[in-house]
Design an enzyme around this catalytic site. Structure first.
Site, PDB file in Angstrom:
ATOM      1  CE1 TYR A  58      27.653 -33.684 -60.342  1.00 22.82           C
ATOM      2  CE2 TYR A  58      29.498 -32.490 -61.285  1.00 22.82           C
ATOM      3  CZ  TYR A  58      29.011 -33.474 -60.452  1.00 22.82           C
ATOM      4  OH  TYR A  58      29.879 -34.240 -59.729  1.00 22.82           O
ATOM      5  CG  LEU A 214      35.401 -27.883 -47.150  1.00 22.57           C
ATOM      6  CD1 LEU A 214      35.064 -26.417 -47.363  1.00 22.57           C
ATOM      7  CD2 LEU A 214      36.542 -28.034 -46.155  1.00 22.57           C
ATOM      8  N   GLY A 217      30.172 -28.685 -46.192  1.00 21.12           N
ATOM      9  CA  GLY A 217      30.343 -27.421 -45.487  1.00 21.12           C
ATOM     10  C   GLY A 217      30.463 -27.552 -43.982  1.00 21.12           C
TER      11      GLY A 217
END
Length: 325
Positions: A58, A214, A217
């Site tokens: 990351y 999600l 998003g």
């Protein structure tokens, strides 16, 4: 924040929501600068969160540095830190520096420990399956890290079901450290893990962490922004309106109801605060059924065939979770 055991194979209690840190660092695709990252980490901890997910890959390792800076100013033992190896933080890695093999594993765990400013990682994941490294090599290497005290629990992520199941069985046969956690993409719009991964997790006691809860998003946006999912998103919005909650809160609450640990990936403090509100949502059985139907997916062969055959033969009423006839 409420807590649950991290699966049936561990005795450690973690917060129902995990904090994902893939966006921390403002490098490449990162969108949270160091100051905002620290605010997010501290707010999560203040809300009672103790489960933090990161990776050597990351933001070129900067995400782990952000978590390490936070831990350095906090009580390390209060937090359960998950990290991952195999993708490497290097932009142009050498041929032997990445993958699932022991060489990459040993190099990456040492780098992660330094960046995290700790002498152990609670949950260490194979980030992606390389489809090359022998399962025995991978599992023995991870077991060595556990025995050395550098890793406490083993996790597998983004791995084909047959490889994951083989790794779990080999660990049992050889007396190696078990696979305690799997981390897979799971949300209302991506339910493929319900075919095999979820039943396997239930049968073996593995915890399930859900990344991209999600769907990047999408589940937090209006149906007009994504016409290809319009009907499903309208149903989500309808339940959200009925409960006076946001669509994102409902989508996260659905994952919690599925007995998973959603990995939030907030870019801002406001996004984190919105995600935490999902813990206050209570979905009824009817709400969950309505969402399942609205976001239904084709379970495919052989499961559709087996379901019809088992129902016709009456086997469905003989399952252990059914009442005695």
């Amino acid at each position: 924040m409420k807590y649950r055991l991290l699966g049936r194979n561990t005795g450690v209690a973690v917060s129902q929501l995990a904090l994902g840190t893939a966006r921390m660092g403002r490098l490449e695709n990162g969108k949270s600068d160091p100051a905002e990252s620290q605010k997010i980490l501290h707010h999560f901890a203040h809300a009672g969160g103790n489960f933090i997910d990161t990776s050597s890959a990351y933001q070129g390792g900067f995400s782990e540095q952000m978590v390490g800076d936070f831990l350095n100013a906090s009580s390390r033992n209060d937090f359960v830190i998950a990290s991952k190896y195999c993708r490497t933080p290097l932009k142009q890695p050498g041929a032997a520096t990445h993958g699932n093999h022991r060489k990459a594993m040993m190099a990456e765990v040492e780098g992660s420990l330094k960046r995290l400013k700790t002498d152990y990682i609670d949950v260490y994941f194979v980030h992606f399956d390389d489809s090359i490294t022998p399962i025995a090599e991978m599992m023995r290497g991870l077991d060595d890290l556990v025995r050395a005290g550098k890793v406490l629990y083993i996790g597998l992520s983004n791995m084909p079901m047959w490889r994951l199941a083989s790794a779990n069985m080999l660990a049992q046969w050889r007396g190696l450290s078990p696979v305690s956690v799997m981390q897979m993409q799971y949300n209302l719009l991506e339910r493929a893990i319900e075919r095999e991964y979820m039943p396997f997790a239930e049968a073996t006691g593995m915890a399930v962490m859900a990344w991209s809860p999600l769907f990047g998003g999408v589940l937090a946006k209006k149906d007009t922004e994504h016409p290809e999912h319009a009907a499903s998103l309208q149903a989500l919005g309808h339940i959200a309106d009925q409960l006076q909650k946001s669509p994102a809160e409902i989508a996260l609450a659905w994952l919690l109801a599925k007995n998973t640990f959603p990995v939030l990936g907030p870019r801002t403090l406001d996004q984190l605060s919105s995600g935490i509100k999902a813990l206050d949502v209570v979905l009824s059985a009817a709400d969950i059924a309505a969402l399942d139907q609205a976001f239904a997916f084709a379970i495919g062969y052989p499961y559709d065939l087996l379901s019809a055959t088992q129902t016709k033969a009456g086997y469905d009423v003989l399952r252990s979770d059914y009442p005695v006839l």
